[in-house]
Design a protein around this motif. Structure first.
Motif, PDB file in Angstrom:
ATOM      1  N   LEU A  24       0.833  -1.194   0.000  1.00 19.65           N
ATOM      2  CA  LEU A  24       0.000   0.000   0.000  1.00 19.65           C
ATOM      3  C   LEU A  24       0.873   1.252   0.000  1.00 19.65           C
ATOM      4  CD1 LEU A  24      -3.044   0.811   0.147  1.00 19.65           C
ATOM      5  CD2 LEU A  24      -2.677   1.172   2.577  1.00 19.65           C
ATOM      6  N   ASN A  25       1.917   1.232   0.821  1.00 22.06           N
ATOM      7  CA  ASN A  25       2.824   2.378   0.865  1.00 22.06           C
ATOM      8  C   ASN A  25       3.516   2.586  -0.474  1.00 22.06           C
ATOM      9  OD1 ASN A  25       2.203   2.933   3.491  1.00 22.06           O
ATOM     10  ND2 ASN A  25       3.906   1.701   4.323  1.00 22.06           N
ATOM     11  N   GLU A  26       3.896   1.488  -1.065  1.00 23.09           N
ATOM     12  CA  GLU A  26       4.551   1.572  -2.360  1.00 23.09           C
ATOM     13  C   GLU A  26       3.588   2.183  -3.385  1.00 23.09           C
ATOM     14  OE1 GLU A  26       5.172  -2.117  -4.257  1.00 23.09           O
ATOM     15  OE2 GLU A  26       6.457  -1.272  -5.822  1.00 23.09           O
ATOM     16  N   PHE A  27       2.340   1.729  -3.309  1.00 28.14           N
ATOM     17  CA  PHE A  27       1.335   2.258  -4.218  1.00 28.14           C
ATOM     18  C   PHE A  27       1.140   3.759  -4.003  1.00 28.14           C
ATOM     19  CE2 PHE A  27      -3.045   3.602  -4.907  1.00 28.14           C
ATOM     20  CZ  PHE A  27      -3.176   3.365  -6.268  1.00 28.14           C
ATOM     21  N   ALA A  28       1.072   4.153  -2.726  1.00 26.40           N
ATOM     22  CA  ALA A  28       0.853   5.570  -2.417  1.00 26.40           C
ATOM     23  C   ALA A  28       1.958   6.437  -3.011  1.00 26.40           C
ATOM     24  CB  ALA A  28       0.765   5.762  -0.904  1.00 26.40           C
ATOM     25  N   ASP A  29       3.197   5.956  -2.916  1.00 22.79           N
ATOM     26  CA  ASP A  29       4.323   6.706  -3.486  1.00 22.79           C
ATOM     27  C   ASP A  29       4.183   6.820  -4.996  1.00 22.79           C
ATOM     28  OD1 ASP A  29       5.472   7.187  -1.114  1.00 22.79           O
ATOM     29  OD2 ASP A  29       6.949   5.562  -1.219  1.00 22.79           O
ATOM     30  N   LEU A  30       3.844   5.700  -5.614  1.00 19.70           N
ATOM     31  CA  LEU A  30       3.683   5.694  -7.063  1.00 19.70           C
ATOM     32  C   LEU A  30       2.552   6.629  -7.496  1.00 19.70           C
ATOM     33  CD1 LEU A  30       4.101   1.957  -8.047  1.00 19.70           C
ATOM     34  CD2 LEU A  30       5.469   3.867  -8.884  1.00 19.70           C
ATOM     35  N   LEU A  31       1.467   6.601  -6.714  1.00 25.92           N
ATOM     36  CA  LEU A  31       0.317   7.449  -7.033  1.00 25.92           C
ATOM     37  C   LEU A  31       0.722   8.920  -7.033  1.00 25.92           C
ATOM     38  CD1 LEU A  31      -2.760   7.703  -7.570  1.00 25.92           C
ATOM     39  CD2 LEU A  31      -3.070   7.838  -5.098  1.00 25.92           C
ATOM     40  N   GLN A  32       1.503   9.292  -6.024  1.00 26.55           N
ATOM     41  CA  GLN A  32       1.956  10.681  -5.953  1.00 26.55           C
ATOM     42  C   GLN A  32       2.802  11.054  -7.164  1.00 26.55           C
ATOM     43  OE1 GLN A  32       3.725  11.091  -2.011  1.00 26.55           O
ATOM     44  NE2 GLN A  32       2.199  12.658  -1.585  1.00 26.55           N
ATOM     45  N   ASP A  33       3.718  10.161  -7.506  1.00 28.47           N
ATOM     46  CA  ASP A  33       4.570  10.431  -8.669  1.00 28.47           C
ATOM     47  C   ASP A  33       3.738  10.552  -9.939  1.00 28.47           C
ATOM     48  OD1 ASP A  33       6.820  10.468  -7.188  1.00 28.47           O
ATOM     49  OD2 ASP A  33       7.364   8.372  -7.570  1.00 28.47           O
ATOM     50  N   TYR A  34       2.753   9.666 -10.034  1.00 28.41           N
ATOM     51  CA  TYR A  34       1.880   9.636 -11.200  1.00 28.41           C
ATOM     52  C   TYR A  34       1.091  10.941 -11.315  1.00 28.41           C
ATOM     53  CZ  TYR A  34      -2.227   7.970 -13.915  1.00 28.41           C
ATOM     54  OH  TYR A  34      -3.246   7.815 -14.809  1.00 28.41           O
ATOM     55  N   LEU A  35       0.529  11.384 -10.197  1.00 31.46           N
ATOM     56  CA  LEU A  35      -0.243  12.621 -10.218  1.00 31.46           C
ATOM     57  C   LEU A  35       0.656  13.816 -10.528  1.00 31.46           C
ATOM     58  CD1 LEU A  35      -2.623  12.016  -7.160  1.00 31.46           C
ATOM     59  CD2 LEU A  35      -3.196  11.879  -9.583  1.00 31.46           C
ATOM     60  N   ALA A  36       1.830  13.803  -9.935  1.00 26.48           N
ATOM     61  CA  ALA A  36       2.758  14.913 -10.173  1.00 26.48           C
ATOM     62  C   ALA A  36       3.161  14.962 -11.645  1.00 26.48           C
ATOM     63  CB  ALA A  36       3.995  14.765  -9.292  1.00 26.48           C
ATOM     64  N   LEU A  37       3.395  13.783 -12.203  1.00 30.27           N
ATOM     65  CA  LEU A  37       3.771  13.704 -13.607  1.00 30.27           C
ATOM     66  C   LEU A  37       2.667  14.266 -14.492  1.00 30.27           C
ATOM     67  CD1 LEU A  37       5.866  12.454 -15.658  1.00 30.27           C
ATOM     68  CD2 LEU A  37       4.343  10.471 -15.720  1.00 30.27           C
ATOM     69  N   ASN A  38       1.422  13.910 -14.150  1.00 31.37           N
ATOM     70  CA  ASN A  38       0.294  14.331 -14.972  1.00 31.37           C
ATOM     71  C   ASN A  38      -0.061  15.801 -14.822  1.00 31.37           C
ATOM     72  OD1 ASN A  38       0.105  11.767 -15.877  1.00 31.37           O
ATOM     73  ND2 ASN A  38      -1.739  11.220 -14.736  1.00 31.37           N
ATOM     74  N   TYR A  39       0.119  16.310 -13.621  1.00 32.17           N
ATOM     75  CA  TYR A  39      -0.465  17.620 -13.382  1.00 32.17           C
ATOM     76  C   TYR A  39       0.486  18.751 -13.055  1.00 32.17           C
ATOM     77  CZ  TYR A  39      -4.568  14.709 -13.427  1.00 32.17           C
ATOM     78  OH  TYR A  39      -5.528  13.823 -13.806  1.00 32.17           O
TER      79      TYR A  39
ATOM     80  N   GLU B  45       2.340  -2.074 -11.473  1.00 40.25           N
ATOM     81  CA  GLU B  45       3.279  -2.262 -12.579  1.00 40.25           C
ATOM     82  C   GLU B  45       3.053  -1.203 -13.659  1.00 40.25           C
ATOM     83  OE1 GLU B  45       6.455  -3.402 -13.314  1.00 40.25           O
ATOM     84  OE2 GLU B  45       5.543  -4.462 -11.604  1.00 40.25           O
ATOM     85  N   ASN B  46       1.773  -1.018 -13.986  1.00 42.86           N
ATOM     86  CA  ASN B  46       1.388   0.008 -14.964  1.00 42.86           C
ATOM     87  C   ASN B  46       1.820   1.404 -14.547  1.00 42.86           C
ATOM     88  OD1 ASN B  46      -0.052  -0.698 -17.396  1.00 42.86           O
ATOM     89  ND2 ASN B  46      -1.525  -1.718 -16.068  1.00 42.86           N
ATOM     90  N   LEU B  47       1.585   1.694 -13.278  1.00 44.79           N
ATOM     91  CA  LEU B  47       1.941   3.015 -12.767  1.00 44.79           C
ATOM     92  C   LEU B  47       3.451   3.222 -12.822  1.00 44.79           C
ATOM     93  CD1 LEU B  47      -0.324   3.518  -9.616  1.00 44.79           C
ATOM     94  CD2 LEU B  47      -0.403   4.786 -11.747  1.00 44.79           C
ATOM     95  N   ARG B  48       4.173   2.166 -12.473  1.00 44.27           N
ATOM     96  CA  ARG B  48       5.625   2.260 -12.457  1.00 44.27           C
ATOM     97  C   ARG B  48       6.138   2.577 -13.857  1.00 44.27           C
ATOM     98  NH1 ARG B  48       6.925  -2.492  -9.876  1.00 44.27           N
ATOM     99  NH2 ARG B  48       6.526  -1.592  -7.828  1.00 44.27           N
ATOM    100  N   GLU B  49       5.513   1.933 -14.802  1.00 48.44           N
ATOM    101  CA  GLU B  49       5.899   2.169 -16.189  1.00 48.44           C
ATOM    102  C   GLU B  49       5.643   3.624 -16.583  1.00 48.44           C
ATOM    103  OE1 GLU B  49       4.229  -0.076 -19.834  1.00 48.44           O
ATOM    104  OE2 GLU B  49       5.018  -1.562 -18.419  1.00 48.44           O
ATOM    105  N   LYS B  50       4.471   4.112 -16.184  1.00 47.44           N
ATOM    106  CA  LYS B  50       4.095   5.490 -16.514  1.00 47.44           C
ATOM    107  C   LYS B  50       5.082   6.505 -15.948  1.00 47.44           C
ATOM    108  CE  LYS B  50       0.009   5.929 -18.714  1.00 47.44           C
ATOM    109  NZ  LYS B  50      -0.238   6.802 -19.862  1.00 47.44           N
TER     110      LYS B  50
END
Lengths: 261, 215
Positions: B105-120, B207-212
């Protein structure tokens, strides 16, 4: 026209299924019900290809070539063509004042606004409202039903597909264009312009969604549902918090409690 | 215009009428306006938080000389401070968060933040003339909803509603709704579709998020 026949067929088939599930509250769809997802995904893919080859380049061209006043006039024209349907649906939703405004807009814009290319009514402060039969059904408590991706038209659901067909039949242009070549050309032209205008206005957003999303189809489906919910509850105080998505609330509570511990 | 006929361009209309994707965009916009944050209504806790966030975003994100990396880092820092990322992470995983370990879950949360930052984050780069107006707030059940508007020089204002909840002593943002489109719900619907497609495995999504995000 084949499209016309197709739409009337859809209307007949779906109306009967819909009326079964009406309640009195505006319908709020909480989650994506998508029983024919595999088919929808295929249609979604085909639509994407058509878009890429036809609409997208047209919209890019329009964006780069057409000066802003032209774009504004086009926007105003395509809105005006739809005003009779807007008025009718406002009336059906029990909004006579809004219907009257819309009729007034239509008369002013069609005459002194040169067929609607000038939105003079807006200068007089008469607001534009967009209402369709799908929203009318939603207003009376009919839920969206299964999600459907329509060929060319894109995201929809059973309720809104029915709405499209009903609006099509109810539109005076539909009948007028059968008896007059001028009207027919005007109508077809307006449909083409409507498509162009809609695509132009979504260029950036759709591009972005496509690039950023992991599942473009699923993102679009969610956004369609939410956007229709927002359109249906348009009578609400715009400053009020949005109608609660109950499933979301439960999920938030759940997540919150887990995080707090 | 009659809505559905307007959509011939796929989803076009749908998205169009709203500002949807714009969601974060606004967040962007909002803050970006190098101009100012106008205060309209009574100041109270939750709306105060939104105002502070807006001001910090203007300072930390809109400067044109910032490198993309720095801007993204600043974006993540703002999320850390003002958003309840752990709540949001669980929320966007729908019911699937229960099937993974705390670590995942923590790993996901970190990825989510990176993903949002990348997008926005990049959307904060080029704004000017816009104003971010914080309006009133409303309490509904456990949450406080703060209304705000992003006022553009060309075109109608965009309505943004912030959903906050008290978390310890602080108000933290748990959702942002732009013109009726909730970022949290959109993300949840998309993410859970991805997980579902992969037999209920959250790892497929990560995995998808990591790729993104390129990690």
């Amino acid at each position: 026209m084949k499209l016309r026949t197709l739409l009337s067929l859809c209307a007949g088939a779906s109306l009967s299924m819909l009326t079964a599930c009406a309640s009195t509250q505006p319908a709020q769809d909480m989650s994506d019900y998508d029983p024919i997802e595999p088919v929808n995904r295929v249609v979604h893919g085909v639509n994407g290809a058509v878009d890429f080859m036809v609409l997208y380049p047209a919209a890019m061209w329009y964006r780069d070539i057409a000066p802003q006043p032209v774009k504004t006039a086009v926007r105003s024209f395509v809105r005006n063509i739809g005003e009779p349907v807007n008025a009718l649906n406002s009336l059906l939703q029990g909004e006579p004042d809004q219907a009257a405004d819309t009729v007034q807009r239509f008369i002013m814009n069609t005459t002194i606004g040169f067929l609607g290319f000038n939105d003079v009514a807006a200068d007089f402060g008469i607001e534009y409202h967009s209402e369709d039969f799908g929203q009318t059904l939603g207003h009376y408590g009919i839920g969206g039903g299964p999600y459907i991706v329509l060929p060319l038209l894109g995201p929809s659901n059973l309720r809104d597909t029915t709405g499209i067909a009903v609006d099509y039949v109810a539109n005076p242009m539909t009948w007028g264009s059968r008896n007059s070549d001028t009207l027919d050309n005007l109508y077809l032209g307006s449909l083409a312009l409507t498509a162009l205008d809609a695509r132009y206005r979504t260029l950036n957003q759709l591009n972005e969604l496509q690039q950023t999303s992991i599942d473009y189809y699923a993102a679009l489906r969610s956004l369609y549902r939410q956007q229709r919910n927002a359109a249906i509850r348009n009578g609400a105080d715009p400053s009020a918090p949005n109608f609660e998505d109950e499933s979301a609330s439960a999920d938030f509570d759940d997540a919150f409690e887990a995080a707090a511990n | 215009m009659k809505s559905r006929f307007t959509i011939p361009a796929l989803a076009a209309a749908i998205v169009s009428t709203t500002g949807l994707l714009a969601g974060p965009a606004f967040a962007g916009n909002a803050n970006t306006a190098p101009s100012l944050t106008v205060e309209v209504a009574v100041s109270s806790n939750a709306s105060e938080v939104i105002k502070t966030l807006a001001n910090e975003a203007i300072i930390g994100l809109t400067d044109q000389s910032l490198s993309n990396d720095t801007r993204r880092q600043n974006f993540v820092a703002l999320m850390d401070r003002y958003f309840a990322m752990d709540v949001i992470s669980r929320f966007v995983l729908g019911r699937y968060w229960r099937s993974i370990s705390e670590e995942e879950l923590n790993e996901f949360a970190d990825l989510l933040q990176d993903y949002l930052a990348l997008n926005y984050a990049s959307q904060f780069k080029d704004f000017n003339g816009e104003q971010f107006v914080v309006g009133d707030e409303k309490q509904q059940n456990k949450d406080t909803f703060v209304n705000s508007q992003f006022v553009r020089p060309d075109g109608p204002p965009v309505s943004i509603i912030w959903r906050l909840r008290e978390f310890g002593d602080d108000y933290k943002i748990i959702d942002v709704t732009v013109e009726g489109l909730s970022m949290g719900i959109t993300q949840r619907d998309e993410f859970t579709a991805v997980i579902q497609k992969n037999g209920g495995k959250v790892s497929a999504l990560t995995e998808n998020l990591r790729e993104k995000v390129g990690k």
